[in-house]
Design a protein around this motif. Structure first.
Motif, PDB file in Angstrom:
ATOM      1  N   GLU A 112      19.889  11.079 -39.001  1.00 37.57           N
ATOM      2  CA  GLU A 112      19.782  11.531 -40.396  1.00 37.57           C
ATOM      3  C   GLU A 112      19.393  10.377 -41.314  1.00 37.57           C
ATOM      4  O   GLU A 112      18.614  10.562 -42.258  1.00 37.57           O
ATOM      5  N   HIS A 113      19.930   9.201 -41.044  1.00 37.20           N
ATOM      6  CA  HIS A 113      19.559   8.038 -41.850  1.00 37.20           C
ATOM      7  C   HIS A 113      18.096   7.673 -41.643  1.00 37.20           C
ATOM      8  O   HIS A 113      17.373   7.407 -42.616  1.00 37.20           O
ATOM      9  N   SER A 163       9.268   3.584 -47.285  1.00 35.60           N
ATOM     10  CA  SER A 163      10.221   3.089 -46.298  1.00 35.60           C
ATOM     11  C   SER A 163       9.507   2.356 -45.167  1.00 35.60           C
ATOM     12  O   SER A 163       8.281   2.428 -45.058  1.00 35.60           O
ATOM     13  N   ASN A 172      11.040   8.903 -47.165  1.00 32.22           N
ATOM     14  CA  ASN A 172      10.733   8.058 -48.321  1.00 32.22           C
ATOM     15  C   ASN A 172       9.391   7.372 -48.089  1.00 32.22           C
ATOM     16  O   ASN A 172       9.230   6.592 -47.160  1.00 32.22           O
ATOM     17  N   TYR A 175      15.767   9.643 -40.772  1.00 36.79           N
ATOM     18  CA  TYR A 175      14.945  10.689 -41.385  1.00 36.79           C
ATOM     19  C   TYR A 175      14.804  10.460 -42.891  1.00 36.79           C
ATOM     20  O   TYR A 175      13.725  10.664 -43.467  1.00 36.79           O
ATOM     21  N   LYS A 176      15.881  10.020 -43.536  1.00 33.45           N
ATOM     22  CA  LYS A 176      15.802   9.724 -44.971  1.00 33.45           C
ATOM     23  C   LYS A 176      14.814   8.593 -45.230  1.00 33.45           C
ATOM     24  O   LYS A 176      14.050   8.633 -46.199  1.00 33.45           O
TER      25      LYS A 176
END
Length: 358
Positions: free
Chosen positions: A45-46, A56, A53, A48-49
């Protein structure tokens, strides 16, 4: 709130196979993630964030996981609409994907990776491991950390080596103190958050992180072996009150602790520590035999004698789940001396010799 301590380590004499790790990768990176469980899902999940972005360090993200009805990553990747590959069939990942992957990130995957696969990633494959390696290598580091009574926990980012678990050089580590009452899911969330923070730093410059890595010490190696059903059983003759309380905090988020009566399984719920010395003295007068079960009306729990004292449970599941008073009326009161069986717990074979001094 945990206070985190960061441990940075460097080494000048690391050697890597030729052509294994590129020194000319340009960010953002194409990432393949390997994982399967709840800890893995926190990391995914991290990532994916970061991927979502636009500024990123991650340009592309795909997932490799195993087939299982309870596979958290499988279901999570579907919800995130990420391309998913099923282990061990990684042909599509390596030859049919629309991108050339730069780096692999692994978290609680549970599968040995072959050299051929690792070398397909110019920056190799790194592992987010929730312990301070080389302490608690293996599949169950969170459980062993709690059950052994460790006062310091941590996370290691390490380089994957083929055909072995958790032996590669450490890119980064971070330690933190553990509270005396921490439970497994709480430790899982803490280590996942720390792992995500460390990943942020590594992904900013993975080449530098690898250059600053350090081989693991060959001293103080400890293994967190894969659990079996016997890890949940209590050995009343050999386990202390402290052992049982730690085991409860380590395992109760997964399943209840167990014992048996007349070779039939019993599940123990809602552990109660007994602090009243008057109650303890009265129980000691009645029996000193480990496994003996006595109902206490004041505590409303079944008190069970172990190696060095008494520990209580407010609910018992024997044939059906019931409160301690009902277990007293239905079973304990009808037997002259009610004694639970003492069953060897192999988890402590590994813990006793590897427990850190207080």
């Amino acid at each position: 709130m945990f206070i985190f301590y960061v441990r940075w380590t460097t080494s000048r004499h690391l050697r890597f196979p030729k052509c294994s790790h590129s020194t000319s990768i340009v960010k953002p990176l194409n990432v393949a993630f390997f994982g399967s469980d709840i800890f893995s899902m926190h990391i995914l999940e991290h990532l994916y964030k970061l991927f979502a972005n636009g500024k990123s360090p991650i340009k592309h993200l795909e997932v490799v996981t195993t087939i299982s009805t309870s596979n958290t990553v499988m279901h999570g990747a579907e919800k995130l609409k990420l391309t998913t590959h099923i282990w061990p069939n990684t042909d599509a990942l390596l030859s049919k994907s629309s991108v050339q992957f730069d780096i692999g990130i692994l978290a609680s995957f549970g599968q040995l990776l072959p050299k051929k696969l690792i070398e397909c990633f110019p920056l190799g494959i790194i592992n987010v491991h929730p312990s301070l390696l080389p302490r608690w290598r293996g599949s169950s580091p969170l459980i062993y950390t709690i059950a052994s009574g460790d006062q310091i926990g941590g996370v290691s980012i390490m380089d994957i080596r083929p055909k072995h678990f958790d032996i590669g050089p450490i890119l980064m580590q971070q330690s933190f103190p553990l509270s005396n009452n921490i439970k497994m899911l709480e430790l899982l969330e803490t280590t996942a958050n720390v792992g995500c923070s460390l990943l942020n730093t590594v992904l900013e410059d993975p080449i530098k992180a690898r250059q600053n890595s350090q081989e693991q010490s060959s001293l103080d190696v400890a293994y967190a072996h894969k659990l079996n059903k016997h890890a949940f059983y209590i050995d009343w003759f050999n386990q202390t009150v402290e052992d049982i309380e730690r085991l409860y905090r380590a395992l109760n988020d997964i399943a209840n602790l167990r014992t048996s009566f007349r070779q039939k399984p019993v599940r123990l719920k809602l552990l109660t520590l007994i602090h009243d010395q008057n109650i303890i003295d009265n129980l000691n007068v009645i029996s000193s035999q480990p496994g003996t079960a006595i109902y206490n009306r004041t505590l409303e729990c079944v008190c069970i004698r172990c190696k060095n004292g008494w520990i209580g449970f407010q609910k018992i599941a024997y044939r059906k789940s019931m409160y301690a008073r009902d277990f007293q009326n239905g079973y304990i009161s009808k037997i002259d001396r009610f004694i639970f069986d003492s069953i060897h717990n192999p988890l402590f074979d590994h813990i006793y010799d590897r427990r850190l001094p207080s």
